[in-house]
Design an enzyme around this catalytic site. Structure first.
Site, PDB file in Angstrom:
ATOM      1  N   GLU A 124      -4.069   7.686  -5.353  1.00  0.00           N
ATOM      2  CA  GLU A 124      -4.295   6.952  -6.600  1.00  0.00           C
ATOM      3  C   GLU A 124      -5.617   7.390  -7.229  1.00  0.00           C
ATOM      4  O   GLU A 124      -6.612   7.491  -6.524  1.00  0.00           O
ATOM      5  CB  GLU A 124      -4.304   5.440  -6.336  1.00  0.00           C
ATOM      6  CG  GLU A 124      -2.973   4.919  -5.825  1.00  0.00           C
ATOM      7  CD  GLU A 124      -2.964   3.413  -5.564  1.00  0.00           C
ATOM      8  OE1 GLU A 124      -3.971   2.746  -5.900  1.00  0.00           O
ATOM      9  OE2 GLU A 124      -1.951   2.908  -5.041  1.00  0.00           O
ATOM     10  N   HIS A 142      -1.086   0.460 -10.213  1.00  0.00           N
ATOM     11  CA  HIS A 142      -1.677  -0.529  -9.301  1.00  0.00           C
ATOM     12  C   HIS A 142      -2.163  -1.750 -10.092  1.00  0.00           C
ATOM     13  O   HIS A 142      -3.334  -2.142 -10.023  1.00  0.00           O
ATOM     14  CB  HIS A 142      -2.828   0.086  -8.500  1.00  0.00           C
ATOM     15  CG  HIS A 142      -3.058  -0.603  -7.185  1.00  0.00           C
ATOM     16  ND1 HIS A 142      -3.517   0.048  -6.067  1.00  0.00           N
ATOM     17  CD2 HIS A 142      -2.888  -1.901  -6.804  1.00  0.00           C
ATOM     18  CE1 HIS A 142      -3.633  -0.804  -5.062  1.00  0.00           C
ATOM     19  NE2 HIS A 142      -3.254  -2.001  -5.492  1.00  0.00           N
ATOM     20  N   ARG A 162       0.849  -1.177   0.000  1.00  0.00           N
ATOM     21  CA  ARG A 162       0.000   0.000   0.000  1.00  0.00           C
ATOM     22  C   ARG A 162       0.892   1.236   0.000  1.00  0.00           C
ATOM     23  O   ARG A 162       1.911   1.287   0.695  1.00  0.00           O
ATOM     24  CB  ARG A 162      -0.939   0.013   1.210  1.00  0.00           C
ATOM     25  CG  ARG A 162      -2.143  -0.914   1.072  1.00  0.00           C
ATOM     26  CD  ARG A 162      -3.094  -0.432  -0.009  1.00  0.00           C
ATOM     27  NE  ARG A 162      -4.305  -1.239  -0.120  1.00  0.00           N
ATOM     28  CZ  ARG A 162      -4.470  -2.242  -0.961  1.00  0.00           C
ATOM     29  NH1 ARG A 162      -3.451  -2.611  -1.750  1.00  0.00           N
ATOM     30  NH2 ARG A 162      -5.629  -2.888  -1.042  1.00  0.00           N
TER      31      ARG A 162
END
Length: 326
Positions: free
Chosen positions: A266, A285, A237
């Site tokens: 993000e 991601h 993360r």
């Protein structure tokens, strides 16, 4: 009469049909203000919730008084207020097993592309800079036989250690509260303190979830303890790493490079200094983003919700204590 559920992410047609065999399905694209009236109406009757993303907190749960289970199409669940769910007796299901190998592949890809400067050099070739035999300004660094340090020796950490040990003959270091006997036996992994790991590794690989304990676990003090030749890889993360401290460390040469799949914000803002650094490989991601794995994750989430609402849960429950209360 079938229980009513809210589905807030598109899933393959066969999986949608599987849900419809058990439930009345109310489908939405995300949890946004665009579909607010219809969504709020569906939530009033919903006993189940399935999707990914969105903030599921106390205020959200107050709009879903009949909710008994939530199933996220992800392994991470930091967007859920687990305490609020548990207080209401709502089971939270996730998909921890089906994405392990794919995320480990992504991390190894970041190791290789960061070390060998694959993205940067590919762009230089496309820009027409390859005009003669390459010099050392095009060189990268070796991966094989270098030391890898893993923060988070869980399923993904184990899969990464397997690739590093057997594929690249890399010594493996890790930190944890307890020894990981399987990692030590299979890969010769060595457990050590965080400070020792930071000082010794050539690749620092982070697979940790976001918690109060892991927030900014890697900051300026930790980065300063690393080798100047070290490369940081984060597919856990974003907030586990202090992003501003990382940017400074990459700019001033405290560490050599970084391969990043996760970020503090993000999508990553286009003005982020990370995107201007040639020693950064930044991807959006994509840890589990293959057609096969995303299908398997959705299938697992569907099965999880069915199990939770039919009282047949055997795995994948974040807060299993609520099952005992039912």
């Amino acid at each position: 009469m079938k229980p009513s559920i809210v589905l807030y992410k598109s899933i393959p047609a066969d999986l949608h049909q599987r849900l419809e065999q058990h439930f009345t399905v109310n489908s939405f694209e995300g949890l946004s203000s665009d579909n607010q009236p219809e969504l709020l109406s569906a939530l009033q009757q919903a006993e189940g919730l399935i999707g990914s993303g969105g903030k599921i907190d106390q205020a959200f749960l107050e709009r879903a008084p009949k909710l008994r289970a939530a199933s996220t199409i992800s392994v991470g669940y930091d967007n859920f207020d687990v305490d609020a769910l548990s207080q209401r007796g709502i089971a939270l299901m996730h998909t921890p097993t089906v994405l392990t190998e794919t995320v480990a592949d992504t991390m190894m890809a970041l190791v290789l592309s960061s070390a060998r400067r694959v993205v940067e050099l590919a762009e230089r070739v496309k820009a027409g800079e390859w005009q003669d035999s390459i010099g050392d300004d095009w060189f990268g660094v070796d991966v094989h036989h270098k030391t890898i340090g893993i923060l988070g020796m869980g399923r993904i950490g184990m899969a990464l250690a397997q690739r590093a040990h057997f594929g690249f003959s890399m010594p493996v270091l890790y930190t944890s509260r307890r020894p990981h006997e399987a990692a030590e036996k299979r890969f010769g992994a060595r457990r050590c303190s965080l400070d020792t790991l930071l000082a010794e590794v050539d690749f620092l690989c982070i697979t940790l979830p976001m918690t109060e304990q892991t927030y900014h676990m890697i900051g300026p003090e930790q980065l300063a303890k690393m080798k100047s030749s070290a490369i940081l890889i984060n597919a856990g993360r974003g907030p586990v790493v202090d992003e501003q401290a990382l940017i400074a460390a990459l700019q001033d040469g405290t560490i050599h490079a970084a391969g990043l799949d996760v970020f503090a914000q993000e999508p990553l803002p286009v003005e982020s200094p990370l995107l201007k650094l040639p020693n950064v490989v930044a991807v959006p991601h994509i840890g589990s983003a293959t057609h096969e794995t995303r299908y398997n994750m959705a299938a697992c989430a569907v099965d999880n919700l069915i199990a939770a609402l039919t009282g047949t849960v055997t795995e994948n429950c974040v807060n299993p204590q609520v099952l005992q209360q039912a």
